[in-house]
Design a protein around this motif. Structure first.
Motif, PDB file in Angstrom:
ATOM      1  N   ARG A  26       0.840  -1.201   0.000  1.00  0.00           N
ATOM      2  CA  ARG A  26       0.000   0.000   0.000  1.00  0.00           C
ATOM      3  C   ARG A  26       0.873   1.248   0.000  1.00  0.00           C
ATOM      4  O   ARG A  26       2.069   1.172   0.230  1.00  0.00           O
ATOM      5  CB  ARG A  26      -0.886   0.033   1.244  1.00  0.00           C
ATOM      6  CG  ARG A  26      -1.858  -1.121   1.318  1.00  0.00           C
ATOM      7  CD  ARG A  26      -2.936  -0.844   2.331  1.00  0.00           C
ATOM      8  NE  ARG A  26      -3.735  -2.053   2.550  1.00  0.00           N
ATOM      9  CZ  ARG A  26      -4.353  -2.334   3.689  1.00  0.00           C
ATOM     10  NH1 ARG A  26      -4.251  -1.494   4.718  1.00  0.00           N
ATOM     11  NH2 ARG A  26      -5.067  -3.438   3.822  1.00  0.00           N
ATOM     12  N   ILE A  27       0.243   2.373  -0.275  1.00  0.00           N
ATOM     13  CA  ILE A  27       0.966   3.645  -0.277  1.00  0.00           C
ATOM     14  C   ILE A  27       0.631   4.384   1.006  1.00  0.00           C
ATOM     15  O   ILE A  27      -0.542   4.600   1.321  1.00  0.00           O
ATOM     16  CB  ILE A  27       0.530   4.525  -1.478  1.00  0.00           C
ATOM     17  CG1 ILE A  27       0.589   3.738  -2.787  1.00  0.00           C
ATOM     18  CG2 ILE A  27       1.375   5.794  -1.535  1.00  0.00           C
ATOM     19  CD1 ILE A  27       1.963   3.331  -3.197  1.00  0.00           C
ATOM     20  N   LYS A  32       5.228   6.862   0.509  1.00  0.00           N
ATOM     21  CA  LYS A  32       6.093   5.675   0.421  1.00  0.00           C
ATOM     22  C   LYS A  32       5.271   4.396   0.539  1.00  0.00           C
ATOM     23  O   LYS A  32       4.186   4.393   1.112  1.00  0.00           O
ATOM     24  CB  LYS A  32       7.146   5.723   1.529  1.00  0.00           C
ATOM     25  CG  LYS A  32       8.095   6.908   1.361  1.00  0.00           C
ATOM     26  CD  LYS A  32       9.252   6.821   2.350  1.00  0.00           C
ATOM     27  CE  LYS A  32      10.161   8.037   2.192  1.00  0.00           C
ATOM     28  NZ  LYS A  32      11.037   8.235   3.363  1.00  0.00           N
ATOM     29  N   TRP A  51       6.853  -0.531   7.433  1.00  0.00           N
ATOM     30  CA  TRP A  51       6.905   0.808   6.829  1.00  0.00           C
ATOM     31  C   TRP A  51       8.080   0.939   5.866  1.00  0.00           C
ATOM     32  O   TRP A  51       9.067   0.230   5.964  1.00  0.00           O
ATOM     33  CB  TRP A  51       7.010   1.882   7.914  1.00  0.00           C
ATOM     34  CG  TRP A  51       5.830   1.846   8.846  1.00  0.00           C
ATOM     35  CD1 TRP A  51       5.808   1.344  10.110  1.00  0.00           C
ATOM     36  CD2 TRP A  51       4.498   2.294   8.555  1.00  0.00           C
ATOM     37  NE1 TRP A  51       4.549   1.460  10.642  1.00  0.00           N
ATOM     38  CE2 TRP A  51       3.720   2.046   9.706  1.00  0.00           C
ATOM     39  CE3 TRP A  51       3.896   2.892   7.436  1.00  0.00           C
ATOM     40  CZ2 TRP A  51       2.376   2.371   9.777  1.00  0.00           C
ATOM     41  CZ3 TRP A  51       2.554   3.218   7.504  1.00  0.00           C
ATOM     42  CH2 TRP A  51       1.804   2.955   8.663  1.00  0.00           C
TER      43      TRP A  51
ATOM     44  N   GLU D  74      -1.115   5.967  -9.588  1.00  0.00           N
ATOM     45  CA  GLU D  74      -0.900   4.855  -8.660  1.00  0.00           C
ATOM     46  C   GLU D  74      -2.234   4.182  -8.330  1.00  0.00           C
ATOM     47  O   GLU D  74      -3.261   4.559  -8.861  1.00  0.00           O
ATOM     48  CB  GLU D  74      -0.243   5.375  -7.376  1.00  0.00           C
ATOM     49  CG  GLU D  74       1.172   5.866  -7.632  1.00  0.00           C
ATOM     50  CD  GLU D  74       1.848   6.285  -6.341  1.00  0.00           C
ATOM     51  OE1 GLU D  74       1.133   6.724  -5.424  1.00  0.00           O
ATOM     52  OE2 GLU D  74       3.091   6.169  -6.258  1.00  0.00           O
ATOM     53  N   ASN D  75      -2.121   3.221  -7.467  1.00  0.00           N
ATOM     54  CA  ASN D  75      -3.292   2.480  -7.029  1.00  0.00           C
ATOM     55  C   ASN D  75      -3.334   2.481  -5.518  1.00  0.00           C
ATOM     56  O   ASN D  75      -2.344   2.127  -4.876  1.00  0.00           O
ATOM     57  CB  ASN D  75      -3.186   1.025  -7.511  1.00  0.00           C
ATOM     58  CG  ASN D  75      -4.492   0.595  -8.120  1.00  0.00           C
ATOM     59  OD1 ASN D  75      -5.118   1.384  -8.818  1.00  0.00           O
ATOM     60  ND2 ASN D  75      -4.898  -0.632  -7.860  1.00  0.00           N
ATOM     61  N   TYR D  76      -4.438   2.882  -4.889  1.00  0.00           N
ATOM     62  CA  TYR D  76      -4.516   2.879  -3.443  1.00  0.00           C
ATOM     63  C   TYR D  76      -5.722   2.057  -3.015  1.00  0.00           C
ATOM     64  O   TYR D  76      -6.858   2.468  -3.212  1.00  0.00           O
ATOM     65  CB  TYR D  76      -4.605   4.318  -2.916  1.00  0.00           C
ATOM     66  CG  TYR D  76      -4.690   4.386  -1.419  1.00  0.00           C
ATOM     67  CD1 TYR D  76      -3.644   3.884  -0.623  1.00  0.00           C
ATOM     68  CD2 TYR D  76      -5.800   4.911  -0.793  1.00  0.00           C
ATOM     69  CE1 TYR D  76      -3.714   3.933   0.744  1.00  0.00           C
ATOM     70  CE2 TYR D  76      -5.892   4.956   0.584  1.00  0.00           C
ATOM     71  CZ  TYR D  76      -4.837   4.457   1.354  1.00  0.00           C
ATOM     72  OH  TYR D  76      -4.924   4.490   2.728  1.00  0.00           O
ATOM     73  N   GLN D  77      -5.457   0.879  -2.486  1.00  0.00           N
ATOM     74  CA  GLN D  77      -6.517  -0.024  -2.039  1.00  0.00           C
ATOM     75  C   GLN D  77      -7.561  -0.241  -3.122  1.00  0.00           C
ATOM     76  O   GLN D  77      -8.759  -0.142  -2.893  1.00  0.00           O
ATOM     77  CB  GLN D  77      -7.150   0.511  -0.758  1.00  0.00           C
ATOM     78  CG  GLN D  77      -6.116   0.600   0.355  1.00  0.00           C
ATOM     79  CD  GLN D  77      -6.724   0.947   1.703  1.00  0.00           C
ATOM     80  OE1 GLN D  77      -7.884   1.319   1.790  1.00  0.00           O
ATOM     81  NE2 GLN D  77      -5.937   0.806   2.751  1.00  0.00           N
ATOM     82  N   GLN D  81      -5.289   6.510  -8.050  1.00  0.00           N
ATOM     83  CA  GLN D  81      -5.041   7.860  -7.547  1.00  0.00           C
ATOM     84  C   GLN D  81      -3.792   8.427  -8.209  1.00  0.00           C
ATOM     85  O   GLN D  81      -3.013   7.722  -8.836  1.00  0.00           O
ATOM     86  CB  GLN D  81      -4.938   7.887  -6.026  1.00  0.00           C
ATOM     87  CG  GLN D  81      -3.723   7.215  -5.450  1.00  0.00           C
ATOM     88  CD  GLN D  81      -3.586   7.495  -3.941  1.00  0.00           C
ATOM     89  OE1 GLN D  81      -4.538   7.851  -3.259  1.00  0.00           O
ATOM     90  NE2 GLN D  81      -2.376   7.328  -3.438  1.00  0.00           N
ATOM     91  N   LYS D  83      -0.293  10.466  -7.716  1.00  0.00           N
ATOM     92  CA  LYS D  83       0.723  11.025  -6.832  1.00  0.00           C
ATOM     93  C   LYS D  83       1.231  12.294  -7.509  1.00  0.00           C
ATOM     94  O   LYS D  83       1.664  12.262  -8.669  1.00  0.00           O
ATOM     95  CB  LYS D  83       1.844  10.012  -6.651  1.00  0.00           C
ATOM     96  CG  LYS D  83       2.929  10.527  -5.757  1.00  0.00           C
ATOM     97  CD  LYS D  83       3.834   9.428  -5.280  1.00  0.00           C
ATOM     98  CE  LYS D  83       4.959  10.023  -4.454  1.00  0.00           C
ATOM     99  NZ  LYS D  83       5.854   8.971  -3.966  1.00  0.00           N
TER     100      LYS D  83
ATOM    101  N   LYS F  29       0.941   6.222  13.103  1.00  0.00           N
ATOM    102  CA  LYS F  29       1.466   5.497  11.940  1.00  0.00           C
ATOM    103  C   LYS F  29       2.997   5.458  11.973  1.00  0.00           C
ATOM    104  O   LYS F  29       3.613   4.563  11.405  1.00  0.00           O
ATOM    105  CB  LYS F  29       1.001   6.198  10.649  1.00  0.00           C
ATOM    106  CG  LYS F  29      -0.500   6.122  10.442  1.00  0.00           C
ATOM    107  CD  LYS F  29      -0.910   5.145   9.352  1.00  0.00           C
ATOM    108  CE  LYS F  29      -2.348   4.727   9.540  1.00  0.00           C
ATOM    109  NZ  LYS F  29      -3.117   4.735   8.293  1.00  0.00           N
TER     110      LYS F  29
END
Lengths: 325, 325, 325, 325, 325, 325
Positions: A26-27, A32, A51, D74-77, D81, D83, F29
Motif C-alpha cells: 500500500r501507499i 512511500k 513501513w 498509482e493504485n490505493y486499495q 489515484q 501522486k 502510523k
C-alpha cells in the motif's frame, strides 16, 4: 517450547518464525510504500505494518513465505498488533514449511475419514448411499483439506470435513431423540450440504472465490453434481428419493435471503439447517472466547449480528460468593 | 354472435355454453353438498355456487367439462358472480371442445415460433446458440403450450412463449439503445429464463406444481438441464460463457428473497430481471384495467403489493375541460 | 379396542365417547344459536357444529364434559370435521374422566421427574443448584402438569416438563461434543427457561393467559422468582454467577423482537436459545406429519412461517426406483 | 493526441492539463494543511493529495481552475489515484476553459432538443401538451445543462436531458408493444418527471442541494410548478387530466420510502417508474464496466445495493472454448 | 331520557330511533338479498343484518335515513350486534334530522374557532400569520365540519378542527417547557398540517376519498394551496420562512413510508409529527377503552399495530388490596 | 469573564483551563504514542491530538485531570478540533475541581427534588405512592447525580432527574388535556421508568455499563427492585395495581426491538413511551442546534436515524422578505 503468537503479552518483545498469511503493498500518507501484513502460526493471526518498504522488500516478503521476525506485541484500539523491528526471510535449516504454521482441524484426515465412513454406513437407502460415496470419492482430496469458509467459522485446513463431522454427531443425537427423523436422509444431506465449497473456493490456502462460485454459488454447484452422479450411476433424477436429497442441499441455508432457492419443506432439511447454524455459531463463539480473558467480552462477531460475548470470570465449578460470607 | 361471460351486465339473465374450469365439492352450513364452480370462456372466469348437489351432480359436473347454463349475472361484494338457475351437460351436436373456451395467447403457435427463431438467429455466440436450440427442441411442445404462471400474469395457454417473446422485443429495444449490452447473451437468457416452468408445472390446463417444482423450483430445474445439454453437446460447463449464461437464469428473480440463489452480477442479468418484471407488471395491469369501467379503480392486484389502479375516464385524445369554458 | 377420532376415514360413521374441549355459543345466520365444538380424545382434536341449540343444549354441552356422539367424519376445505347426528351426556357407568381423553406427554410424571433429577445432579455450581432445586420445589406440580404452550408445540398435559427434558438431552449431546461449553450453566438455564409459564398460564386445561402473563410475561415472571429465591437462600443476586444464570433465561428468546429484553451475550445462552427452537420445531413438524398421508403435504404450520412440509412416500428403507428397471 | 486521465497505466508518469473538480483544504496528522483534490477531464475523475500546502497554494488551487500537473498514476486499495510531483496554474495560451474538461452528454444540446420536440409532438392531449411546452420553455437552459444527479447516474453536463431522452425512447418501445398504454401520458410524464431537479440543485457544476431541495424536494417542487402553469394557462388544476399528470410525477419514485408521497395507481405511472430505474441502472453499470478490465469485477455500485458486476473476458462473438479442443 | 345504542345490555330488547349509517345490499348463501346495516347514534355504531330484503325494503332503507327499530342486542364473536325484529321509516312528527344521530366534537364550532384564533394571534411571523389566516378563511366551513379521518381517530363531525386544537394545546405545553422551540412556527404548522383533508375527503358524512385525494394526497394538496396563497398575498414562495413552513406540512407524517415526501429536518417539524401521533393515539385508546368493561381488554386497534389495551379494574383512587389484609 | 471552548472561532488561538474528559493512548502510523483527547468545559467537548507523547506525558495527562492548554481551534472535516501547542497540569492556586468543568442539569438538585416531590404528592394510589417513595429514597443520590444516558440525550450530571422532571411536566399537560388519563399511574411510571439506569451504569462520571447492565438491562433491573420493595412494604406483588405499575416500566421502550419485553397494553404505558421519546428527541435537537450557525445544518444525530436539522437563518420574529420589495 517455542512461543506462539498469542502467547506474547502486550508490550512483550516478539522473536520467532512466522508465516506471512497476507502481505499487501500500500501507499502511506507520506507517499512511500508499506506492507500490510498478517503474521500467522497455529495459534492464530496478528497484523502488523512494515513501513518504508523498498522494492526488494516487496519482492521478498510475499504472502505464503516464512520469515524471522523481531518486534513487539502491541494493542491498537483494542486489537492486538505487531510492531516490526526487523524481518528477514528464513535461511537454510530454518523452518520453511507452510504446513507448520497453518491452523488445522483438531483431528487428522485419517481419523476424520474413518468416522465419516461409519456414518455413510448408516445411509440405508441404496441410491442415497451410492450418490454420497460417488461424490465423496470424486471430491475426496478437496473435501478433506479445504476450510469450511474463507473466514468466520472453521476457516482452517480440514475445516470442511470437520464441520461436516460435527453436524453428523449432532444429527445422531437428534435421530436418537426423535424417532420419526429419517436418519439416512439426514446423514446423506449433512455429508453433501457444503461439498460445493470445493468448487466455489480456489483451494485450502490463500482462498478466493472462483468465477463459478460467484456466478453460480456452492449450493447449485453441488446440486448439479448430484444430477451428474445420477446420470453416471443410472439413477432416475426425478425419483422422489433424489428430489428429496437434492432438496436437503438446496434448502440448507434455511431462508431465501441467505441464498437457498427454496425454503425447507422436508423435516430433515429443516433440521439440517438448524444443526448447520448451531455448529457454526458454537465454533465462532468458542474461538472468540478462547482469545478473551475471563471476566471480559470478546470482540464483536460479525456473522452473529455483531454481538460480543461475555466470558465469565468463574467457570462455575467454584461457588459464587455467598452474600453473607 | 354468441355473448361472452363478461358481456353480460349485472342482473342480466345468462344463457349459453361454458367450460367448468374448477368444480370443487364442499359442505354447506346446512350439511348438504354444493359445488364451488368457476365458469370460463375466452373472456375470462366468473364463479358461481351450485347448491344442494346430488351425488349424480357431483359425478356429472367435473372440472374440464363443457356445460349449458341458465342463470343470472350478479355482484357479490364487488366481484362478479353467476347465480345458477339450471345447468346440464352438453348434448351431441353442442359444443364439447375445451379449446374453444380457454383463453389463448394473442398470437398462434406458428407465428410465435417463427418470431422466436428470428431472435435465436441473432445469438451469435455459438455455444449459447447450440444450448438454446437444444433446449427449445427438447421442451418444444410444453414451451409453446404452457402458461407463464398458475395465476397472476400470462396465465393462459401459450402464455409462457408469449411472455418470452414480449421480453425479447423489449430486449431488442434496450440493445438498440445501449450499445454496450451484449445482445446475444440477453436474448439467450431471455429464451431460457422461465423454461423450467415446463418441469415445475403439471401442464397447460388445471395446472398444479409438481414435486420437483416444490422441492427444487423452476430456476434450478432449468439450470440442471443446461448442464446436461452441455454434456450432450460436449461443451465445457465450466467455461466462462456457460457460467455467464447459467448466471442469467439463476439470477433472474433479482433478489434472493424472490428465490434466486445469486443476485445479478452481470449487466445483462440485471436487465433481464428488470424486463421480466416490467412485462409481467404491464400484463397484470392491462388485464385488470380491461375489466374496470373508465373512471373507476381496478380490483387490488395481489402480486403488485395489493395496489389497485385508476382507469381514467378520458383517454387523453380529447381535451380535459378547460377552466373557463 | 375403541376407535380414536383420527382412526375414522372420511365419510365413515363415528360413534363413541369424546371430551368437549371447547363448546362456544354462537348465533347462526338464521338467528338461531349453535355450538362450535372441538371434540377431543388422545389422538387429537376435530371440530364440529351443533346446529339449532336449545337453551338446555347450551346448558348441557359445556367445555370439559364428556359426551356420547353419533356422527360422520367429513372434510371441509381440507380440514377434518365431524358432522353431528346425535349427542348426549354420558350416563352412569360410562366414561366421565377428563384425564382419559386428554393428550399426555409420552412419559409419565415419575419418569420425567427422575430423569430431570439426574440432570440437576450435574449442576455442579452450588448456587445454581440451590436455585434450581428451590424453584423446582416451589413450582413442582404446575411444572409437571402444564403444557409448554397454549397451542403450537407441546400443547399437552406434561408438555412443559417434557419439552424441558428434550432440551436437556440435546444439551447433553452438545456439551459432550464441545468441551468449552459450561454444562452446569446450560442445564440450569434449560430447566428454568420456561418455568415462568406456570405463572403466565391459567392451568393445564382450558388454558388462558393470566393478567401477569399479559402485562409482565413469562420471561420476567421467572426472573423475579430467581431474585426472590436468592433472597431466601441468602445468595447475593448481584454475583456474577446469578447474573449469568438470569441472563440465560432473559435472553432465551434469542431476539428482542421475540420478547427477550436482552440478546444472548453468553455462549450457553445462545445455545439454549438454539436448542429451544430446535426442539419446538421438530415437535411441530412431527405432529403435523403424523396427520398427513405419505406422499402429501402437511397443513401449513403458522409458527414456522406458514410453511407446509412434504411427507415422502418412501421412507428410504426401500430403494427409489432405478432408472433402467 | 493528448492522453486522458484514464489512458495512463498504473505507475506511469502523468503530465498534462486537468480541471480541479474539488480541492478541499484539510489538516494532516502532522498538523500541516493539504489539499484533497479530484482531477477531472472528459475521461472521468481521479483523486490525489497535495501535501504541505502553503497559504498561497490554497489560494491558487481552487475548485474550478485548470492546472498543469506532473505526477504518477498509482493504485490505493484498489482505487486509482494520482501522486502529485508538481502542479501549477496554466499560463496564457494554455487551456483554461472548464468546458473542455467536463464530461458531457453524448449528444449536443441542439440534437437533444430536436429529438425531444419530436416526442412533445406526440402528446396529443392538448392540456398536457401546453403544460409540457410551458415548463420546457420556463426551465429550458437548466434542463439542457444540468446533470441528472449529483453523483451516481448521468452525473454529467446535459445528463438531465439525456436521461429524459433515453426514457422517452424506451417509452416508445413500450407503447409500441403494449397497445393499451397511453402514449401521450407516458411521454408527458417522462419529460416532466425530473425537471424539479433544476430547482433542487444549485447548477450544472459544483452541484449542491438548495434549501428548497432539502426541505421540499424535487418531486414536490415541480408539482407546484405544474399547478402554477395551470393557473397561467387557465387550465382547471382539479380536472382529471391534470390530476393524472401530476400523479405521474408524484409517484415516479415508485415506493413511499424512496420519497414519492403516493405509490403509482395509474398504469403509465408504474411504467414511468420502471423505465426510470432501468435507464439509471444501465447507465451506472455501463460506466463502471467501462472502467473495469475484461475478466474482472467492477467496483461496488452504492446505488445498486453495493453490488459489483463481472465484465466477461469474452464478449461472446467468439466461441467459448469447447470441451474437447 | 332516551336510551342510546351502547346503553343496552346483551340480550336486552332494543326499541328506538336510529340513523342508518351504512345499508349495503348483499346476496345471502340462499340466493336472497339482505341488507348489511350499521345503526348509529351519538353513542357509536353497531351492525345488524336485515334478512330477506324485498326490493321495496332496499328502496326504503338507504344509508342516511332515520328509522324506527325493534330488535335485540346480541354478541357475535365478541362484537356487539343487533338482531332486527322489525324496522320502518319514521313518520311525520318522529325524529328525521341526521344531525341528532351523528357523533360530534365535544366542543361546538364557535368555541373551537375562538380558541383557534387565540393561537393564530401568537403566530408572530407576519407571513406565516397571513398564510394561515388566508387558508383558514378559504377552507373555513370544511375545516370546522370535517372529521380528521374516515375511521380510526377523530372520525366524527368537527373532528378535524378538534384534533388541530388538541395538538395546539400540547404544542403550547411543549413551547412553554423548551424555550428554543419556535412557537409561531409550531402553531402555524399545526393549524395547516391536516387542512388538505378537506380536499382529500368528500365531505363530513358518508366520507369517501376524492380522485385528488387518491392521486395526489392531502399532504401535497395543502402544500400547493400554500404556494397559491403566496401568489395571491405576494409573498415570495422561495423565501426561507415559506420553505420552512411548507416543510412543516410536508414532513408531518414523520417517515417516508407514511407518505411524507421528506423526513423532518427542522426541529419544530419533528415535534409536530410527534404531537400529531400522540393525540391520535390517545384518542383511539380513549374511545376503545370507553367501550370496554373495567378488568377487560379492548378490541384490537388496527392503527396501533393491532394491539389491544387493558382497562384496569381499579382506577387507582382506591388502594390495591394489601397482602396482609 | 473566562472564554469557554465553544466561544472560540475557527483559527482563533485558545488558552485556558480545561478538563481532560478522555485521554486515550494510541500508536501513530510512525510508531510513536499519541494521546487522543477530549477537552471539556461546561460549554461542551472538543477533541484534539497530543502527538509524540512521552511516557511521562502519558502518566500526567490522564482522564479526569484539569490542565492548562495553549492551542488553536481548527476544523477537521466539518468537526471542530483543537490543535495543541502546549499543555501542562495545573499548579497550586489554579483550577483543579472537576465539578467546575462538567456540564450540569440546568436546575440544581434541591430545586429538582422539590419539584419532583410535588408530583409524588399527586400519586393518590397509596401503594404506588409507597413504592415510588421507597425507591426514590433507596436510589436518592444516584438518581439526582447520574446522567440519563452515556451519550445522546441528557448526558450530563443530573440528567436522569432532569429528564424525569421534563417528562412529568409533559405528563401534566397530557393529563390536563385528556381527562381519562390516570394521572397517578402516569406520574408513578414516569418517576420509575429510568431509575434502573442507576444500576446499569457505573456512575455519574466516566460512565460505563456494569455487568448487570449488560446481562440484565435497566428495564428488568428496576422491575426487580419494585418486586423487592413490595416484599418489604408487604404489598401483594400480584395485585392488579402492582402489575400495571410494573407494566409501565417494562413497556416504556415501546417496541420489543428496543428492549421492552412487552409492548404497551395499558394507555398510560403508551403515553409514557411517547413522552419519553419526545423529551429525548427535543433535547438532542436543541443541543445540536445550539452548536450550529443560523442558516446551516447540524451534524447528523445518530439516535435520530442519522438525520441532520436545519437551523433557520431567521427566527420568524422578523418578516420573511416580501416578494415585491
Amino acid at each position: 517450547m517455542t512461543k506462539k503468537l498469542f502467547d506474547y503479552q502486550v508490550d512483550e518483545p516478539v522473536e520467532g518464525f512466522f508465516l506471512l498469511k497476507d502481505a499487501e503493498v500500500r501507499i502511506a500518507k507520506n507517499g512511500k510504500k508499506f506492507l500490510a501484513i498478517n503474521f500467522q502460526d497455529t495459534s492464530g493471526e496478528i497484523s502488523g505494518k512494515f513501513w518504508d518498504a523498498s522494492d526488494q522488500d516487496v519482492e521478498s516478503f510475499q504472502a505464503g513465505r516464512v520469515i524471522h521476525l523481531k518486534g513487539k506485541r502491541e494493542n491498537y484500539q483494542g486489537n492486538p498488533q505487531i510492531k516490526i523491528f526487523q524481518m528477514r526471510l528464513t535461511h537454510d535449516g530454518e523452518p520453511k514449511e507452510v504446513q507448520q504454521f497453518v491452523e488445522h482441524a483438531p483431528m487428522n484426515t485419517g481419523a476424520m475419514e474413518e468416522e465419516l465412513n461409519s456414518f455413510v454406513f448408516e445411509i440405508t437407502e441404496p441410491n442415497w448411499n451410492r450418490i454420497v460415496r460417488h461424490l465423496l470419492t470424486q471430491y475426496h482430496d478437496a473435501f478433506f483439506s479445504y476450510p469450511a469458509a474463507k473466514k468466520n467459522h472453521h476457516a482452517f485446513a480440514g475445516g470442511l470435513a470437520f464441520h461436516t463431522l460435527s453436524i453428523l454427531r449432532l444429527a445422531k443425537a437428534v435421530a436418537d431423540e426423535y424417532p420419526h427423523v429419517n436418519r439416512a436422509l439426514l446423514y446423506a444431506g449433512a455429508i453433501l450440504h457444503d461439498m460445493g465449497k470445493t468448487i466455489e473456493m480456489s483451494g485450502p490456502v490463500a482462498t478466493t472465490y472462483t468465477l463459478a462460485g460467484n456466478l453460480v454459488g456452492h449450493i447449485v454447484l453441488i446440486d448439479e453434481q448430484i444430477v451428474k452422479a445420477c446420470q453416471q450411476l443410472k439413477i432416475d433424477d426425478q425419483a422422489e428419493a433424489v428430489l428429496v436429497l437434492r432438496h436437503m442441499i438446496l434448502a440448507h441455508h434455511g431462508l431465501l435471503e441467505y441464498g437457498s432457492p427454496v425454503r425447507p419443506h422436508v423435516m430433515e432439511a429443516e433440521i439440517l439447517h438448524d444443526l448447520d447454524e448451531l455448529d457454526a455459531s458454537i465454533m465462532m463463539m468458542q474461538t472468540s472466547i478462547a482469545h478473551a480473558e475471563p471476566g471480559t467480552y470478546t470482540e464483536r462477531i460479525f456473522a452473529m449480528d455483531g454481538r460480543n460475548f461475555y466470558r465469565p470470570e468463574h467457570d462455575g465449578t467454584k461457588a459464587a460468593d455467598p452474600k453473607e460470607s
